[in-house]
Design an enzyme around this catalytic site. Structure first.
Site, PDB file in Angstrom:
ATOM      1  N   ASP A  78     -42.747  -4.610   0.864  1.00 52.64           N
ATOM      2  CA  ASP A  78     -43.648  -5.139   1.888  1.00 52.64           C
ATOM      3  C   ASP A  78     -43.451  -6.646   2.029  1.00 52.64           C
ATOM      4  OD1 ASP A  78     -44.861  -5.955  -0.448  1.00 52.64           O
ATOM      5  OD2 ASP A  78     -46.794  -5.002  -0.048  1.00 52.64           O
ATOM      6  N   SER A  79     -42.519  -7.181   1.244  1.00 54.17           N
ATOM      7  CA  SER A  79     -42.052  -8.559   1.444  1.00 54.17           C
ATOM      8  C   SER A  79     -41.464  -8.733   2.838  1.00 54.17           C
ATOM      9  CB  SER A  79     -41.008  -8.929   0.389  1.00 54.17           C
ATOM     10  OG  SER A  79     -40.027  -7.918   0.257  1.00 54.17           O
TER      11      SER A  79
ATOM     12  N   ASP B  52     -42.281   0.455  -0.506  1.00 54.82           N
ATOM     13  CA  ASP B  52     -43.594  -0.059  -0.872  1.00 54.82           C
ATOM     14  C   ASP B  52     -44.689   0.616  -0.061  1.00 54.82           C
ATOM     15  OD1 ASP B  52     -43.456  -1.838  -2.961  1.00 54.82           O
ATOM     16  OD2 ASP B  52     -43.154  -3.599  -1.702  1.00 54.82           O
TER      17      ASP B  52
ATOM     18  N   LYS C  59     -43.566   2.837  -4.159  1.00 52.50           N
ATOM     19  CA  LYS C  59     -44.063   1.857  -5.131  1.00 52.50           C
ATOM     20  C   LYS C  59     -45.450   1.390  -4.707  1.00 52.50           C
ATOM     21  CE  LYS C  59     -42.514  -2.492  -5.369  1.00 52.50           C
ATOM     22  NZ  LYS C  59     -43.787  -3.279  -5.238  1.00 52.50           N
TER      23      LYS C  59
ATOM     24  N   GLU D 236     -48.912  -1.185  -6.114  1.00 54.31           N
ATOM     25  CA  GLU D 236     -49.313  -2.251  -7.021  1.00 54.31           C
ATOM     26  C   GLU D 236     -50.584  -1.887  -7.780  1.00 54.31           C
ATOM     27  OE1 GLU D 236     -47.617  -5.826  -4.114  1.00 54.31           O
ATOM     28  OE2 GLU D 236     -49.696  -5.871  -4.788  1.00 54.31           O
TER      29      GLU D 236
ATOM     30  N   GLU E 221     -43.791  -8.472 -12.480  1.00 52.11           N
ATOM     31  CA  GLU E 221     -43.524  -9.689 -11.709  1.00 52.11           C
ATOM     32  C   GLU E 221     -44.257 -10.901 -12.275  1.00 52.11           C
ATOM     33  OE1 GLU E 221     -43.671 -11.430  -7.111  1.00 52.11           O
ATOM     34  OE2 GLU E 221     -44.044  -9.301  -7.502  1.00 52.11           O
TER      35      GLU E 221
END
Length: 275
Positions: free
Chosen positions: A44-45, A83, A113, A115, A182
């Site tokens: 999602d960057s 993401d 993925k 978070e 991270e």
């Protein structure tokens, strides 16, 4: 040969490092795939590097599906992980499974993925139970940037370090096949890696992790809004692109481009008959 979740399992067992890069389009995914990179993360960057947002919070499911299916077409061998964007899984276990399914079915991802640690373990378990591989993400979690108070290194106090270790063990227990760590001190990330049976992928977490991931625009000097400390610049492609764009602009304006070698011919007699 196609990389799969079993590739990650074997790499951990054989103590072989896993390479991962981000990609958001077909052409880049194909280049990364052909370079032999094990896995491509459609992060999602893309909110930062592709869409120009200040953070990743505004990225939607439609954004992720659009970019993931483009990457999947170019990544024949690399494992494609997509993401799950902000609020696509936090709202409920049901929403998490539905949206993970969309990334697999519509986006053609190989895994998803999300978070978080203990707080998202019910979602991880439900998604895995639905037959969808899950990569977890702990430490600095960009979707929580407002709650974290900025891009800060995580796990530096005893309580914070203990929580990260507990989160890592929890997501493993919930069924995740890997976990991204991270912006965490190297020794802590190494300790977590040694305590887990699943693969750890570091980004700003030192060399003790089982693998590494970087945003490809960062490593190639194509994104200059901000550069994290953990980024290594492997090439200055951004400078090369700017130089090429400037040369093109100049040649268009002074009519050096297109030249004869870049144009098509027609018989002069045909042209004369048109006057």
């Amino acid at each position: 040969m196609k990389n799969t979740v079993l590739t990650f399992v074997k790499a951990k067992q054989d103590k072989t490092k896993i390479s991962m890069l981000t990609a958001y389009d077909y052409s880049t995914a194909k280049l990364i795939n052909d370079a032999g990179i094990n896995s491509i993360l459609v992060g999602d960057s893309l909110g930062n590097v592709m869409l120009g947002y200040e953070d990743t919070v505004s990225v939607t499911m439609e954004d992720m599906i659009h970019h993931t299916k483009a990457v999947a077409r170019g990544a024949k061998d690399a494992l494609v992980i997509a993401d799950m964007p902000f609020m696509s899984y936090q709202t409920s276990v049901y929403d998490a499974v539905v949206n993970a399914g969309r990334l697999m079915k519509e986006g053609r991802a190989n895994a998803v993925k999300l978070e978080g640690g203990k707080e998202v373990c019910p979602q991880i378990k439900a998604i895995v139970d639905a037959g969808i591989p899950v990569c977890a993400h702990i430490g600095l979690t960009p979707q929580s940037i407002n709650a974290l108070g900025g891009n800060r290194v995580q796990g530096k106090t005893e309580d914070a370090a203990k929580k990260l270790l507990e989160d890592a063990l929890a997501v493993q227990e919930a069924g995740a096949f890997a976990v991204v760590i991270e912006a965490v001190p190297e020794k802590l990330a190494g300790l977590i890696t040694s305590r887990l049976d699943i693969v750890t992928i570091g980004i700003g977490a030192g060399n003790g992790c089982d693998g590494q991931v970087l945003v490809y625009q960062d490593m190639l000097g194509m994104f200059s809004d901000f550069t994290p400390k953990f980024v290594k610049r492997y090439a200055n492609i951004g400078e090369m692109m700017t130089a090429a764009f400037r040369q093109y602009d100049e040649e268009v304006k002074n009519t050096a481009f297109p030249s004869a070698e870049h144009t098509y011919k027609i018989d002069d007699e045909i042209i004369e008959k048109l006057y």
